[in-house]
Design a protein around this motif. Structure first.
Motif, PDB file in Angstrom:
ATOM      1  N   SER A 251      19.401  18.333  12.665  1.00  0.00           N
ATOM      2  CA  SER A 251      19.901  17.010  13.042  1.00  0.00           C
ATOM      3  C   SER A 251      20.028  16.872  14.554  1.00  0.00           C
ATOM      4  CB  SER A 251      21.264  16.774  12.371  1.00  0.00           C
ATOM      5  OG  SER A 251      21.816  15.542  12.783  1.00  0.00           O
ATOM      6  N   VAL A 252      20.547  17.938  15.189  1.00  0.00           N
ATOM      7  CA  VAL A 252      20.694  17.888  16.655  1.00  0.00           C
ATOM      8  C   VAL A 252      19.329  17.807  17.320  1.00  0.00           C
ATOM      9  CG1 VAL A 252      21.431  19.218  18.664  1.00  0.00           C
ATOM     10  CG2 VAL A 252      22.931  19.049  16.677  1.00  0.00           C
ATOM     11  N   GLU A 253      18.382  18.615  16.837  1.00  0.00           N
ATOM     12  CA  GLU A 253      17.042  18.568  17.424  1.00  0.00           C
ATOM     13  C   GLU A 253      16.395  17.207  17.197  1.00  0.00           C
ATOM     14  OE1 GLU A 253      15.065  21.816  15.600  1.00  0.00           O
ATOM     15  OE2 GLU A 253      15.883  23.331  16.997  1.00  0.00           O
ATOM     16  N   ARG A 254      16.603  16.618  16.006  1.00  0.00           N
ATOM     17  CA  ARG A 254      16.060  15.293  15.747  1.00  0.00           C
ATOM     18  C   ARG A 254      16.691  14.251  16.664  1.00  0.00           C
ATOM     19  NH1 ARG A 254      16.792  15.329  10.807  1.00  0.00           N
ATOM     20  NH2 ARG A 254      18.782  14.218  10.678  1.00  0.00           N
ATOM     21  N   THR A 255      18.013  14.393  16.862  1.00  0.00           N
ATOM     22  CA  THR A 255      18.697  13.466  17.767  1.00  0.00           C
ATOM     23  C   THR A 255      18.166  13.608  19.187  1.00  0.00           C
ATOM     24  OG1 THR A 255      20.704  13.558  16.397  1.00  0.00           O
ATOM     25  CG2 THR A 255      20.952  12.776  18.664  1.00  0.00           C
ATOM     26  N   GLN A 256      17.934  14.862  19.598  1.00  0.00           N
ATOM     27  CA  GLN A 256      17.387  15.084  20.944  1.00  0.00           C
ATOM     28  C   GLN A 256      15.985  14.496  21.063  1.00  0.00           C
ATOM     29  OE1 GLN A 256      17.708  19.335  21.331  1.00  0.00           O
ATOM     30  NE2 GLN A 256      19.847  19.270  22.010  1.00  0.00           N
ATOM     31  N   ARG A 257      15.183  14.684  19.990  1.00  0.00           N
ATOM     32  CA  ARG A 257      13.836  14.099  20.037  1.00  0.00           C
ATOM     33  C   ARG A 257      13.914  12.570  20.089  1.00  0.00           C
ATOM     34  NH1 ARG A 257      12.789  18.046  16.016  1.00  0.00           N
ATOM     35  NH2 ARG A 257      12.903  16.416  14.415  1.00  0.00           N
ATOM     36  N   GLU A 258      14.810  12.020  19.288  1.00  0.00           N
ATOM     37  CA  GLU A 258      14.943  10.555  19.299  1.00  0.00           C
ATOM     38  C   GLU A 258      15.444  10.064  20.643  1.00  0.00           C
ATOM     39  OE1 GLU A 258      17.513   9.767  16.060  1.00  0.00           O
ATOM     40  OE2 GLU A 258      15.961  10.007  14.510  1.00  0.00           O
ATOM     41  N   GLU A 259      16.347  10.831  21.240  1.00  0.00           N
ATOM     42  CA  GLU A 259      16.828  10.449  22.573  1.00  0.00           C
ATOM     43  C   GLU A 259      15.693  10.517  23.587  1.00  0.00           C
ATOM     44  OE1 GLU A 259      19.368   9.144  25.508  1.00  0.00           O
ATOM     45  OE2 GLU A 259      19.644   9.178  23.327  1.00  0.00           O
ATOM     46  N   GLN A 260      14.891  11.579  23.475  1.00  0.00           N
ATOM     47  CA  GLN A 260      13.747  11.690  24.370  1.00  0.00           C
ATOM     48  C   GLN A 260      12.750  10.559  24.115  1.00  0.00           C
ATOM     49  OE1 GLN A 260      13.498  13.751  26.844  1.00  0.00           O
ATOM     50  NE2 GLN A 260      11.424  13.196  27.465  1.00  0.00           N
ATOM     51  N   SER A 261      12.571  10.209  22.824  1.00  0.00           N
ATOM     52  CA  SER A 261      11.671   9.103  22.499  1.00  0.00           C
ATOM     53  C   SER A 261      12.183   7.792  23.078  1.00  0.00           C
ATOM     54  CB  SER A 261      11.516   8.985  20.983  1.00  0.00           C
ATOM     55  OG  SER A 261      10.908  10.141  20.451  1.00  0.00           O
ATOM     56  N   ARG A 262      13.512   7.590  23.010  1.00  0.00           N
ATOM     57  CA  ARG A 262      14.063   6.355  23.597  1.00  0.00           C
ATOM     58  C   ARG A 262      13.847   6.313  25.101  1.00  0.00           C
ATOM     59  NH1 ARG A 262      18.038   7.000  19.503  1.00  0.00           N
ATOM     60  NH2 ARG A 262      19.292   8.360  20.833  1.00  0.00           N
ATOM     61  N   LYS A 263      14.008   7.460  25.743  1.00  0.00           N
ATOM     62  CA  LYS A 263      13.761   7.495  27.191  1.00  0.00           C
ATOM     63  C   LYS A 263      12.287   7.186  27.489  1.00  0.00           C
ATOM     64  CE  LYS A 263      17.436  10.812  28.207  1.00  0.00           C
ATOM     65  NZ  LYS A 263      17.756  12.183  28.696  1.00  0.00           N
ATOM     66  N   ALA A 452       1.555   5.641  16.888  1.00  0.00           N
ATOM     67  CA  ALA A 452       2.939   5.797  16.436  1.00  0.00           C
ATOM     68  C   ALA A 452       3.245   4.815  15.315  1.00  0.00           C
ATOM     69  CB  ALA A 452       3.902   5.596  17.602  1.00  0.00           C
ATOM     70  N   ILE A 453       2.723   3.586  15.420  1.00  0.00           N
ATOM     71  CA  ILE A 453       2.900   2.585  14.356  1.00  0.00           C
ATOM     72  C   ILE A 453       2.150   3.011  13.104  1.00  0.00           C
ATOM     73  CG2 ILE A 453       2.318   0.224  13.690  1.00  0.00           C
ATOM     74  CD1 ILE A 453       2.915  -0.600  16.581  1.00  0.00           C
ATOM     75  N   VAL A 454       0.930   3.557  13.278  1.00  0.00           N
ATOM     76  CA  VAL A 454       0.150   4.049  12.139  1.00  0.00           C
ATOM     77  C   VAL A 454       0.947   5.105  11.366  1.00  0.00           C
ATOM     78  CG1 VAL A 454      -1.864   5.431  11.519  1.00  0.00           C
ATOM     79  CG2 VAL A 454      -2.112   3.508  13.103  1.00  0.00           C
ATOM     80  N   ALA A 455       1.528   6.074  12.096  1.00  0.00           N
ATOM     81  CA  ALA A 455       2.290   7.139  11.436  1.00  0.00           C
ATOM     82  C   ALA A 455       3.512   6.577  10.711  1.00  0.00           C
ATOM     83  CB  ALA A 455       2.713   8.183  12.472  1.00  0.00           C
ATOM     84  N   LYS A 456       4.207   5.612  11.329  1.00  0.00           N
ATOM     85  CA  LYS A 456       5.383   5.015  10.690  1.00  0.00           C
ATOM     86  C   LYS A 456       5.003   4.309   9.387  1.00  0.00           C
ATOM     87  CE  LYS A 456       8.913   5.794  13.484  1.00  0.00           C
ATOM     88  NZ  LYS A 456      10.160   6.447  13.020  1.00  0.00           N
ATOM     89  N   ILE A 457       3.898   3.547   9.417  1.00  0.00           N
ATOM     90  CA  ILE A 457       3.480   2.806   8.215  1.00  0.00           C
ATOM     91  C   ILE A 457       3.117   3.766   7.091  1.00  0.00           C
ATOM     92  CG2 ILE A 457       1.680   1.314   7.288  1.00  0.00           C
ATOM     93  CD1 ILE A 457       1.614  -0.132   9.984  1.00  0.00           C
TER      94      ILE A 457
END
Length: 494
Positions: A251-263, A452-457
């Protein structure tokens, strides 16, 4: 051994061990008492010999009282009573009894009575000899006669052989009882100490390990794991702790990745919006400053402004779509779709359009029914084809789409003949706003949102996607979608 079994065993031992030790000490004390009795533990005046002589003394004193009273009946009875009163202490001290009868009528008793006395006296009544004796178990009787004129007096003196326990024997018995009680108390204390260590240590050890693990997790050491091999209740707790630590790390690593993605998202938006906005501003200023003086030049400037505005609108649309997909708020209409027919018809409609853009489309589809959203699958195809158009390195590129039935999945494989990517870049192609080295040099070629949109869909439809390099030349995307079995299977080429 489980804690429950340990507690049950400790409770049984807390009872069994002290009882066993008490029995051992009691048996030892009993043997010691027997030995003491055998070697002089009785009162010397209470054995059979002393009983016999004491009986004779009592009987003679009674006879003397009768003889000294003369021939008067009242005097004899009074003298006997006086003598008996003086003998009471002796009789009680030696557990003896005296019975006086006159002409068969009992007129006086003194001392300690026993249940078998009447049977003993009955046994010697028929004997007419002076000083007749009899015994029953440990009880003896002495009978004497006193004949006076017409009266017959019988004097019975009864005594026991066993006598009283000596003071030494009493002390030995008391010491033995005290030793048994002390041994039981000591056994209870020792067993309590041992069993507390036996049970509590098995509880304290895993608790200390859990407390230490929690402290290390709290300090940020998310790789902390508890190694516990005992087969008891704490094994499940420690396993649950390790699972929790693993999920927490994930969860922490996912949060860090999401934070990095937001940046990266913010940086990417800023970068991708700055270029067209700068162009729009520059062309607008050129119009205002009169640089474009002819109608043709002014029209060219306005067309550029319109083109850049469309780029901005397209970027914002993609960004809005990605945000909706990321928050799982974008509606999906997932159902059974004959993917070979739907994609075949769609690609036939856009084949000429992409040929004019410099991209040749080839297909090889097997008949397969999957669970998917048909409209979103068309968006997936368009994003991938646009990506191939942007990165092709020759006038007429080629992309080949293959659809196969692979058991539980329908697999769509898209392969182009572009420059391809390195294995490291292939792992990150689906990250938001990620661009390869080539697109970084020319930001106009891609925003980093398409794949990124392709992967999400694909993942929203329950499928999987991966990218790989085609042997140093070209890019391969493999999309797996859950399949719904059909009765028809075939092959179509387009």
């Amino acid at each position: 051994m489980t804690v429950k079994k340990r507690l049950r065993l400790s409770n049984m031992l807390m009872i069994a061990v002290p009882v066993l030790i008490g029995l051992v000490f009691a048996l030892g004390g009993f043997c010691a008492l027997l030995n003491l009795i055998e070697h002089g533990g009785r009162v010397t005046g209470s054995d059979s010999r002393s009983v016999f002589w004491t009986s004779h003394v009592v009987a003679e004193l009674a006879e003397l009282a009768l003889e000294g009273a003369g021939g008067q009946e009242d005097h004899r009875e009074l003298a006997l009573r006086q003598t008996t009163d003086s003998l009471t202490d002796m009789l009680d001290a030696n557990q003896m009894r005296m019975v006086v009868e006159r002409n068969g009528e009992r007129i006086l008793t003194a001392g300690t009575a026993h249940p078998g006395d009447e049977r003993l006296m009955e046994a010697v009544r028929g004997l007419d000899t002076h000083g007749a004796t009899a015994s029953l178990d440990t009880r003896n009787v002495l009978m004497t006669y006193q004949y006076t004129e017409e009266e017959v007096w019988r004097i019975f003196v009864l005594g026991t052989q066993t006598g009283q326990i000596s003071t030494r024997l009493k002390r030995a018995a008391a010491l033995a009882a005290a030793a048994v009680l002390l041994a039981v108390a000591l056994a209870v204390f020792v067993m309590n100490r041992f069993l507390v260590r036996f049970v509590i240590r098995r509880i304290e050890q895993p608790l200390d390990m859990l407390a230490q693990g929690v402290r290390r997790i709290g300090e940020g050491e998310l790789d902390c794991r508890i190694e516990y091999a005992q087969q008891d209740e704490f094994l499940l707790v420690c396993q649950a702790f390790n699972e929790m630590a693993a999920r927490l790390k994930e969860s922490v690593e996912r949060t860090q990745r999401e934070e990095q993605s937001r940046k990266m998202l913010i940086a990417g938006i800023s970068h991708d919006l700055r270029s067209p906005l700068t162009s729009v501003q520059a062309y607008a200023e050129g119009l205002l400053d009169g640089i474009a003086r002819t109608p043709e030049a002014q029209k060219r400037y306005l067309l550029k402004i319109k083109e850049k505005a469309e780029d901005i609108n397209r970027l914002i649309t993609q960004l809005f779509l990605f945000s909706k997909l990321d928050m799982e708020e974008y509606p999906m209409q997932i159902g059974a779709v004959r993917l070979d027919r739907e994609l075949g018809a769609f690609l036939e409609d856009i084949r000429e359009e992409y040929r004019q853009k410099g991209l040749e489309i080839q297909t090889d589809f097997q008949a397969v029914t999957v669970l998917a959203d048909c409209g979103q699958m068309q968006r997936v195809i368009l994003n991938v084809l646009d990506n191939s158009v942007k990165f092709k390195d020759k006038p007429l590129g080629c992309v080949r789409l293959t659809l196969e039935d692979r058991g539980e999945q329908g697999v769509l494989r898209i392969e182009d003949d572009g420059p391809g990517v390195s294995p490291e870049e292939a792992d990150r192609l689906f990250d938001v706003f990620y661009r390869t080295d080539r697109s970084r040099k020319n930001p106009a070629e891609g925003s980093g949102l398409g794949l990124a949109i392709v992967a999400k869909i694909v993942r929203r439809m329950g499928g999987s996607i991966r990218a790989e390099s085609a042997g140093g030349r070209g890019l391969i995307l493999t999309i797996g979608l859950p399949k719904e079995e059909t009765e028809h299977a075939g092959h179509s080429d387009h």
